[in-house]
Scaffold this motif. Sequence first.
Motif, short mmCIF file in Angstrom:
data_model
loop_
_atom_site.label_atom_id
_atom_site.label_comp_id
_atom_site.label_asym_id
_atom_site.label_seq_id
_atom_site.Cartn_x
_atom_site.Cartn_y
_atom_site.Cartn_z
N UNK A 352 0.85 -1.19 0.00
CA UNK A 352 0.00 0.00 0.00
C UNK A 352 0.88 1.23 0.00
N UNK A 353 0.92 1.92 -1.13
CA UNK A 353 1.81 3.08 -1.26
C UNK A 353 1.36 4.25 -0.40
N UNK A 354 0.14 4.22 0.08
CA UNK A 354 -0.38 5.35 0.87
C UNK A 354 0.15 5.34 2.30
N UNK A 355 0.72 4.24 2.76
CA UNK A 355 1.19 4.17 4.14
C UNK A 355 2.53 3.44 4.20
N UNK A 356 3.46 4.01 4.96
CA UNK A 356 4.75 3.34 5.16
C UNK A 356 4.57 2.14 6.08
N UNK A 357 5.43 1.15 5.86
CA UNK A 357 5.48 -0.01 6.74
C UNK A 357 6.91 -0.10 7.26
N UNK A 358 7.07 0.12 8.55
CA UNK A 358 8.40 0.34 9.13
C UNK A 358 8.71 -0.71 10.19
N UNK A 359 9.94 -1.23 10.15
CA UNK A 359 10.44 -2.11 11.19
C UNK A 359 11.42 -1.32 12.06
N UNK A 360 11.17 -1.29 13.37
CA UNK A 360 12.07 -0.63 14.32
C UNK A 360 12.92 -1.69 15.00
N UNK A 361 14.22 -1.64 14.76
CA UNK A 361 15.14 -2.64 15.29
C UNK A 361 15.86 -2.04 16.50
N UNK A 362 15.83 -2.76 17.60
CA UNK A 362 16.37 -2.20 18.84
C UNK A 362 17.24 -3.22 19.57
N UNK A 363 18.14 -2.68 20.40
CA UNK A 363 18.96 -3.54 21.27
C UNK A 363 18.16 -3.86 22.53
N UNK A 401 11.46 -9.20 6.96
CA UNK A 401 10.57 -8.05 7.08
C UNK A 401 10.10 -7.57 5.72
N UNK A 402 11.02 -7.55 4.75
CA UNK A 402 10.65 -7.13 3.40
C UNK A 402 9.64 -8.09 2.80
N UNK A 407 8.58 -1.80 4.18
CA UNK A 407 9.31 -1.05 3.16
C UNK A 407 10.49 -0.26 3.70
N UNK A 408 10.57 -0.07 5.01
CA UNK A 408 11.65 0.74 5.59
C UNK A 408 11.99 0.22 6.98
N UNK A 409 13.19 0.60 7.46
CA UNK A 409 13.57 0.22 8.82
C UNK A 409 14.37 1.35 9.46
N UNK A 410 14.45 1.30 10.77
CA UNK A 410 15.28 2.24 11.53
C UNK A 410 15.78 1.51 12.76
N UNK A 411 16.95 1.94 13.25
CA UNK A 411 17.48 1.35 14.48
C UNK A 411 17.25 2.33 15.63
N UNK A 412 16.96 1.78 16.81
CA UNK A 412 16.68 2.60 17.99
C UNK A 412 17.79 2.38 19.01
N UNK A 413 18.38 3.47 19.42
CA UNK A 413 19.39 3.43 20.49
C UNK A 413 18.79 4.05 21.73
N UNK A 414 19.18 3.55 22.89
CA UNK A 414 18.64 4.04 24.16
C UNK A 414 18.93 5.53 24.31
N UNK A 424 14.06 -0.68 2.75
CA UNK A 424 14.42 -2.10 2.87
C UNK A 424 14.85 -2.68 1.52
N UNK A 425 14.39 -2.10 0.43
CA UNK A 425 14.74 -2.66 -0.89
C UNK A 425 16.12 -2.20 -1.33
#
Length: 425
Positions: A352-363, A401-402, A407-414, A424-425
Amino acid sequence: MATVNPPRGMRDILPADKTRRERVLSVIRERYRSHGFDEIETPALEEYSRLHAGIGGDNEKLAYNVLRRGLDSEAIRDAAADPAALADLGLRYDLTVPLARFYASNRGQLPGVFRSIQIAPVWRAERPQKGRYRQFVQCDIDIIGDDSARAEAELMVASLDVLDALGLDGATVRINDRRALDWMLESFGFTLEERPGVLITIDKLDKIGSDGVAAELRERGAAASAVDAFESFLNRPQTMEYNPFGERQIRKALPENAPDEIVAHLVGIGDAVAAGTGRTDIPLVFDPFLVRGMGYYTGTIMELAHPSVGYSLGGGGRYDGMIGRFLGQQVAAVGFSLGFERLVDLVSAETDAAAEAIVLIHDADVPVAELVAHKARLIAGGARVRLERRTKNLKALLERSASDGYTAFATIAAGNPDLELKPLS
């Protein structure tokens, strides 16, 4: 030990496949509703007597029946020779029989011409094979109470619109009329008693050819003179000229002196479909040997074709006699069913191009409150968000995840409020 696999002929649907199926379903619902059809729902179970009333054709032999409650072993032994004494309910094997019962039960609350959508699973005790399941989804639209060519045209226009919306433009509908088939078989000399068996053989024409059909008809013991006449018609000299759908194409495909009423009905459907689709070429092809297996068809029969595949993507027909079995009076009815499982395989797995699908990767050391806050902020902005703990094999995590549609990811730091989104592509 019990197996962990689903029952034979049935499937588990994984998340990515489920997403694609729901996207296709949403398009089907939206387009059909835009054409004035209203969705209904009927129970998965129907009474045994209704499912085996002789209106479901060969599907009745494939019904899953439900054992009556309270039968002890002695009662089961006594009733072993009588399925109706063992079962009082069964799983529906199609959506047409339940619709006929639904209309008979609720007609006082429905409009004079009722346009229905039914999208639901059905069950048949098929022999499982590639593309053939024991549980599958049917997508049906039906028009009850309209005996004019308008009803068939509405069904075909709406269904062609669905395929266009799914990116499968260029579809056509093969069309015939059971009355034309009956007239043709009568003109060849087949008796009324022979015709059901003759139709079964004719339905194999595209698989075994004209010689095979003629040979099988002779093996069946059909009248020799009728088989000779039919074989002569199949092998008649024909020009290679192209004729678009219309009276000329229809009359050329039938024996001489075809009934004017039937030809006019088919031509009228074509004119209406052309007007409804806005196409300069009428997306219909007359096929005088299109049979379709359901014995309850009384008039027009249809099959949906697409140039990318050699099999049909749906079909239907007019079944004016079925609802009268419940009401005791004739009610006009015509329906069309999309082959949902086949459509899903043809439609690309778009996101769905109208909404991002994001994976948040964390420690592991990122506080839960921070994780939930990041997720909530992105969701509030319209994104779909999944939290994933970092693994040693980060590449495998991103690939999975892809495949799940992200469609996208980000890493989370404390302690870091900023996120850098990467594709992601």
